[in-house]
Design a protein around this motif. Structure first.
Motif, PDB file in Angstrom:
ATOM      1  N   ALA B 310       0.812  -1.218   0.000  1.00  0.00           N
ATOM      2  CA  ALA B 310       0.000   0.000   0.000  1.00  0.00           C
ATOM      3  C   ALA B 310       0.849   1.273   0.000  1.00  0.00           C
ATOM      4  CB  ALA B 310      -0.954   0.002   1.187  1.00  0.00           C
ATOM      5  N   GLU B 311       1.966   1.272   0.720  1.00  0.00           N
ATOM      6  CA  GLU B 311       2.711   2.531   0.840  1.00  0.00           C
ATOM      7  C   GLU B 311       3.354   2.972  -0.474  1.00  0.00           C
ATOM      8  OE1 GLU B 311       3.910  -0.355   2.682  1.00  0.00           O
ATOM      9  OE2 GLU B 311       5.946   0.174   3.335  1.00  0.00           O
ATOM     10  N   THR B 312       3.326   2.109  -1.503  1.00  0.00           N
ATOM     11  CA  THR B 312       3.883   2.553  -2.777  1.00  0.00           C
ATOM     12  C   THR B 312       3.151   3.779  -3.298  1.00  0.00           C
ATOM     13  OG1 THR B 312       2.504   0.906  -3.887  1.00  0.00           O
ATOM     14  CG2 THR B 312       4.819   0.338  -3.554  1.00  0.00           C
ATOM     15  N   TYR B 313       1.834   3.842  -3.102  1.00  0.00           N
ATOM     16  CA  TYR B 313       1.106   5.031  -3.549  1.00  0.00           C
ATOM     17  C   TYR B 313       0.183   5.613  -2.479  1.00  0.00           C
ATOM     18  CZ  TYR B 313       2.915   4.365  -8.239  1.00  0.00           C
ATOM     19  OH  TYR B 313       3.742   4.261  -9.321  1.00  0.00           O
ATOM     20  N   GLU B 314       0.467   5.324  -1.198  1.00  0.00           N
ATOM     21  CA  GLU B 314      -0.336   5.930  -0.132  1.00  0.00           C
ATOM     22  C   GLU B 314       0.584   6.513   0.927  1.00  0.00           C
ATOM     23  OE1 GLU B 314      -3.103   2.935   1.170  1.00  0.00           O
ATOM     24  OE2 GLU B 314      -4.317   3.169  -0.633  1.00  0.00           O
ATOM     25  N   HIS B 315       0.407   7.798   1.213  1.00  0.00           N
ATOM     26  CA  HIS B 315       1.362   8.453   2.120  1.00  0.00           C
ATOM     27  C   HIS B 315       1.122   8.113   3.578  1.00  0.00           C
ATOM     28  CE1 HIS B 315      -1.069  12.251   3.259  1.00  0.00           C
ATOM     29  NE2 HIS B 315      -1.883  11.490   2.592  1.00  0.00           N
ATOM     30  N   ILE B 316      -0.107   7.666   3.906  1.00  0.00           N
ATOM     31  CA  ILE B 316      -0.376   7.196   5.274  1.00  0.00           C
ATOM     32  C   ILE B 316      -1.304   5.990   5.179  1.00  0.00           C
ATOM     33  CG2 ILE B 316      -0.218   9.522   6.307  1.00  0.00           C
ATOM     34  CD1 ILE B 316      -3.474   9.029   6.607  1.00  0.00           C
ATOM     35  N   VAL B 317      -1.510   5.296   6.281  1.00  0.00           N
ATOM     36  CA  VAL B 317      -2.506   4.225   6.330  1.00  0.00           C
ATOM     37  C   VAL B 317      -3.877   4.880   6.485  1.00  0.00           C
ATOM     38  CG1 VAL B 317      -3.312   2.233   7.655  1.00  0.00           C
ATOM     39  CG2 VAL B 317      -0.850   2.647   7.374  1.00  0.00           C
ATOM     40  N   PRO B 318      -4.764   4.714   5.493  1.00  0.00           N
ATOM     41  CA  PRO B 318      -6.030   5.452   5.488  1.00  0.00           C
ATOM     42  C   PRO B 318      -6.864   5.271   6.767  1.00  0.00           C
ATOM     43  CG  PRO B 318      -5.778   4.165   3.452  1.00  0.00           C
ATOM     44  CD  PRO B 318      -4.603   3.848   4.306  1.00  0.00           C
ATOM     45  N   GLY B 319      -6.802   4.090   7.366  1.00  0.00           N
ATOM     46  CA  GLY B 319      -7.593   3.814   8.568  1.00  0.00           C
ATOM     47  C   GLY B 319      -7.250   4.733   9.732  1.00  0.00           C
ATOM     48  N   LYS B 320      -6.071   5.317   9.729  1.00  0.00           N
ATOM     49  CA  LYS B 320      -5.691   6.211  10.833  1.00  0.00           C
ATOM     50  C   LYS B 320      -6.566   7.454  10.926  1.00  0.00           C
ATOM     51  CE  LYS B 320      -0.935   4.772  11.439  1.00  0.00           C
ATOM     52  NZ  LYS B 320       0.477   5.171  11.547  1.00  0.00           N
ATOM     53  N   VAL B 321      -7.160   7.844   9.805  1.00  0.00           N
ATOM     54  CA  VAL B 321      -8.098   8.974   9.831  1.00  0.00           C
ATOM     55  C   VAL B 321      -9.520   8.498   9.550  1.00  0.00           C
ATOM     56  CG1 VAL B 321      -6.418  10.752   9.203  1.00  0.00           C
ATOM     57  CG2 VAL B 321      -7.620   9.510   7.400  1.00  0.00           C
ATOM     58  N   GLY B 322      -9.733   7.166   9.634  1.00  0.00           N
ATOM     59  CA  GLY B 322     -11.068   6.615   9.428  1.00  0.00           C
ATOM     60  C   GLY B 322     -11.454   6.495   7.971  1.00  0.00           C
ATOM     61  N   ASN B 323     -10.518   6.712   7.055  1.00  0.00           N
ATOM     62  CA  ASN B 323     -10.807   6.584   5.631  1.00  0.00           C
ATOM     63  C   ASN B 323     -10.401   5.186   5.185  1.00  0.00           C
ATOM     64  OD1 ASN B 323     -11.491   7.278   2.975  1.00  0.00           O
ATOM     65  ND2 ASN B 323     -10.411   9.227   3.037  1.00  0.00           N
ATOM     66  N   ARG B 324     -10.601   4.865   3.904  1.00  0.00           N
ATOM     67  CA  ARG B 324     -10.175   3.545   3.451  1.00  0.00           C
ATOM     68  C   ARG B 324      -9.701   3.590   2.009  1.00  0.00           C
ATOM     69  NH1 ARG B 324     -14.272   0.755   0.579  1.00  0.00           N
ATOM     70  NH2 ARG B 324     -16.126   2.049   0.372  1.00  0.00           N
ATOM     71  N   GLN B 325      -8.930   2.593   1.661  1.00  0.00           N
ATOM     72  CA  GLN B 325      -8.463   2.455   0.283  1.00  0.00           C
ATOM     73  C   GLN B 325      -9.642   2.058  -0.595  1.00  0.00           C
ATOM     74  OE1 GLN B 325      -6.160  -1.100  -1.453  1.00  0.00           O
ATOM     75  NE2 GLN B 325      -4.557   0.301  -0.813  1.00  0.00           N
ATOM     76  N   ARG B 326      -9.738   2.648  -1.749  1.00  0.00           N
ATOM     77  CA  ARG B 326     -10.752   2.220  -2.710  1.00  0.00           C
ATOM     78  C   ARG B 326     -10.068   1.920  -4.029  1.00  0.00           C
ATOM     79  NH1 ARG B 326     -13.672   6.970  -3.731  1.00  0.00           N
ATOM     80  NH2 ARG B 326     -15.027   5.835  -5.120  1.00  0.00           N
TER      81      ARG B 326
END
Lengths: 522, 522
Positions: B310-326
């Motif tokens: 995931a970190e290849t194109y995500e600067h943070i883990v989305p769950g940390k702000v309650g968001n999610r990968q789509r």
């Protein structure tokens, strides 16, 4: 005065936005606007990944730009391919642009986990790909993907990739914050080191995932780089790219840096709205500099002070970016604008014209009801001509009926329109079918009128757009219909607004025909 | 770990946005959410300027907050009033909060041109107003309006106003970029000086007119200040205020600064959506961290890489702000994506399912014809259920007819629909009118079906969108209709595509109804 080159990637990275899908025609229109705006480079697409982009570059061979250079974008070769056999590299050659931007890997994580190759092999790929295009006589810009993440993970390797690209002949090294995770002070720290290491142009390409894209790009400018990449309205994947509509005025008005001319900057507001319109997205009214609310004052203290002296609550003079001050209750900025528009349409309207206030009030009312005249200047001209008594009726509608019928689940709906019009006392009653209700009505109206006005047979509807205005009201929402018409020589846009899409389309169709017939007379 | 206090002004400065108008009830709901989120201070309103805010502070006397402190905002006294007779100051006392934020003038331009008083008199006003409230036992924060513009114009006077407020008892000095015109390096330069001069808490309050509000606020944090002011979603006048939805995760995840807890940060996505909902504004899907598109990947290289790591194109883990990968459905690009979606919809679909290829081919065909399932996951679920034989018919269409008629130029068009449906052998034939053809058809279909399925009376159409697909084909263009429906508990999107807008709307309407009725059964 220091100079920065502007590299627009609206047509490539901007089109990666979830909501954006440009046709080839859209891209040609936007390219022209960007050229007028004065950006130095226009990245037109990725021909190796997108067949539509191949077509765009073909079409662009027939177009000559005033000053911008067209750029094709693509990847360095695949690891399994020889560079001369790599389809992506070949597609770049076929695009026929003077400049190509190649992107390659900087971050060891990507080299290992995404490509699954060695660090050395990645350097070979960069070197091969850049020098192959150089040998073919193409100028190469090198996009160092994930430069900042790569630098933080393994600085010496990140620098090595840049050195490799430069040695192979890349003339500008573009540092990318691909994931948009950097803070401005990180950019400053890293750029300060890099700027000392590399002679020759450096560029910056940032994304907005931390709401820092503009700050990061301009921090890089502060550190002495030469090229800034971004998109109109910040369009782009995820949270978007660095927004040129903020970068350009910040560069010129805040940093006193030369990039586009003062005259070109005045078109920024129009360009921003135009690109939103073409993308069929609502224009963000709160956008810095170019939003309709950017210089809007809601009331009380602010309005009072801003009337006495605008700079009390305005950080720049709005006209410098083509925007204007709006005082939400009473708008006194309208007159001069209107006079300017009149001049544009060659309508003789002076500041002391007795009907000026009436026209202004009418326009305000129309806007309040959802009309919008950007992209519909045909309708705008008709509004002015009507107010000035320079309008003429060409036909009278007696009535129309549009029927859409579905007789079986498995069958498509059928659309039919009947219409009765009167021209010079003569009534024409006819009917037509169409692929949908609006098309049927359009066909019937033309059929009825062409008998009296054969010139209408030259008029074609080129584009039809629908925008739902009041979100949240279900199928009762108001819609705005924009129609673009052309007669082979010129094109014009017209607009209609109603809760009924047929009624809105009718208004725009009638305006389109009247505009054509009136134009012939003046 | 360093700590920063968060001061939310959504209810005061955020409500200055052109589009926002909170009721007292709205404000109470948002206050509770902000308290749960863990912000330290909630600025509830300006009781001296807004009667609704007086009511809000009255209501808040009955509410006990978990940890946040409620703050009332207001101006220093008017120059013509004694402080004890100033209505604005009295309104602040009556608000009954432990803390009051007072704003005063820093910029000589404002002192002369907006207030029309001497520099000395302005200092007296600041001093009087702060010390009066202090004597009444109230903690005072001092907002130095236009601090940066004032400092650039006349630095020694700007500092003098701060010294005056501090001497009078203000415990936090908040430096405001009221016009939003500052660049981060200017903030850094000025803050570096000020930080050396003042002991005790400093705060920062920035606006987004140069798209720098977040960068400027966090640059101030880098310079050692203690309090950050902002609004949820960056709501605010003109281009808005500094966006707390970007500031909070940047502070915690990028700067490692303590402000709210990890657990509280996970609610950020919900809070952001909630505030948009209450303000009745569409949630900005491209917003950093909390937009629905913030971690959405459209295709090709990105999807492939992000699945591997995931970190290849995500600067943070989305769950940390309650968001999610789509991973966007349009780029299902293959089996694993489809299986993932099936799991999400609780459809039992395994990699060896015999119809998997068929479903994939069908989806690809639909997409080619212009269907798009982003925002229409209801229709997507129906496509899968149909292919798996888990779909059921609830009614059969015998036929419909939609008529739009215009009888005179001056009259609006009328829309009427007739429909005949069959449910369990029983035929229902009915008719309805509507504000437009789609609304009429929608009304008629519901009227016919509610007799058999009373549960449909809960279903409302929440949003209706039209997109013209093949630009350049005039009124013959294909259109895609997206409908968002809801039943008070959940919402679902459905889609239809046709050259005929009525047919496209019909498809989406039928899907919406079938989705609702099917859902009840599973």
């Amino acid at each position: 005065m220091r100079r920065i080159e502007i590299y627009d990637t609206t047509l490539r990275d901007g089109a990666q936005s979830e909501d954006v899908s440009f046709s080839v025609e859209d891209k040609l229109l936007i390219t022209k606007k960007l050229d007028d705006l004065g950006v130095h480079f226009i990245e037109g697409g990725w021909p190796g990944a997108n067949p539509k982009d191949v077509l765009f570059f073909q079409e662009m061979r027939k177009v000559s730009l005033k000053s911008a250079r067209l750029v094709a974008f693509g990847s360095t070769r695949k690891s399994r391919n020889k560079v001369s056999d790599d389809p992506n590299i070949q597609a770049l050659l076929h695009a026929g642009t003077e400049i190509v931007t190649l992107f390659g890997k900087t971050w060891d994580l990507h080299v290992f986990d995404a490509l699954g190759i060695t660090l050395k092999k990645n350097l070979d790929i960069i070197s091969d790909s850049v020098s192959y295009l150089k040998e073919k006589g193409i100028r190469v810009f090198y996009d160092a993907e994930h430069f900042f993440d790569g630098y933080l993970a393994r600085p010496e390797y990140a620098v090595k990739t840049l050195e490799t690209a430069q040695a192979a002949g890349a003339e500008c090294l573009v540092l990318c914050d691909t994931n948009g995770g950097m803070m401005p002070w990180q950019v400053r720290e890293i750029l300060t080191v890099i700027r000392k290491t590399f002679r020759g142009p450096l560029g910056i390409h940032t994304h907005n995932d931390s709401e820092m894209a503009v700050a990061n790009a301009l921090t890089a400018v502060e550190c002495g780089i030469e090229q800034v990449q971004g998109t109109v309205n910040g369009f782009g994947e995820r949270c978007g790219n660095a927004n040129l509509c903020s970068i350009l005025p910040n560069l010129k008005l805040k940093m006193n840096i030369n990039c586009i001319s003062d005259e070109q900057l005045k078109h920024l507001f129009d360009v921003s709205r135009f690109v939103s319109e073409i993308a069929n997205l609502p224009h963000n009214k709160h956008q810095a500099y170019v939003g309709e609310a950017a210089f809007a004052h809601k009331g009380g203290i602010h309005v009072h002070a801003v009337r006495k002296k605008a700079e009390t609550y305005e950080h720049i003079v709005p006209g410098k970016v083509g925007n204007r001050q709006r005082v939400l209750i009473s708008d006194y900025g309208g007159r001069s604008n209107l006079l300017e528009k009149a001049r544009e349409y060659k309508i003789n309207l002076t500041a002391d014209h007795p009907r000026l206030d009436e026209i202004l009030a009418n326009l305000k009312d129309l806007e309040h009801r959802g009309f919008q005249f950007e992209g519909a200047e045909g309708s705008f001209e008709l509004v002015m001509k009507k107010a000035l008594g320079r309008h003429k009726r060409f036909f009278k509608l007696v009535g129309f009926r549009v029927i859409v019928e579905k007789r079986q689940e498995s069958e498509d709906s059928l659309a039919e329109a009947t219409i009765m019009v009167e021209v010079n006392g003569q009534v024409e009653h006819t009917a037509a079918i169409g692929s949908g209700p609006v098309n049927a009505l359009d066909n019937a109206l033309r059929k009825a009128l062409e008998k009296f006005y054969p010139v209408l047979s030259d008029v074609k509807l080129l584009d039809y757009k629908v925008r739902v205005l009041s979100a949240g009201a279900g199928t009762e929402s108001k819609v705005r219909v924009l129609i673009e018409s052309g007669d082979g020589e010129t094109t014009w846009g017209t607009v209609g607004v109603s809760e009924n899409i047929i009624e809105a389309s009718w208004q725009a169709l009638v305006d389109s025909i009247e505009y054509k017939l009136l134009g012939r007379q003046s």
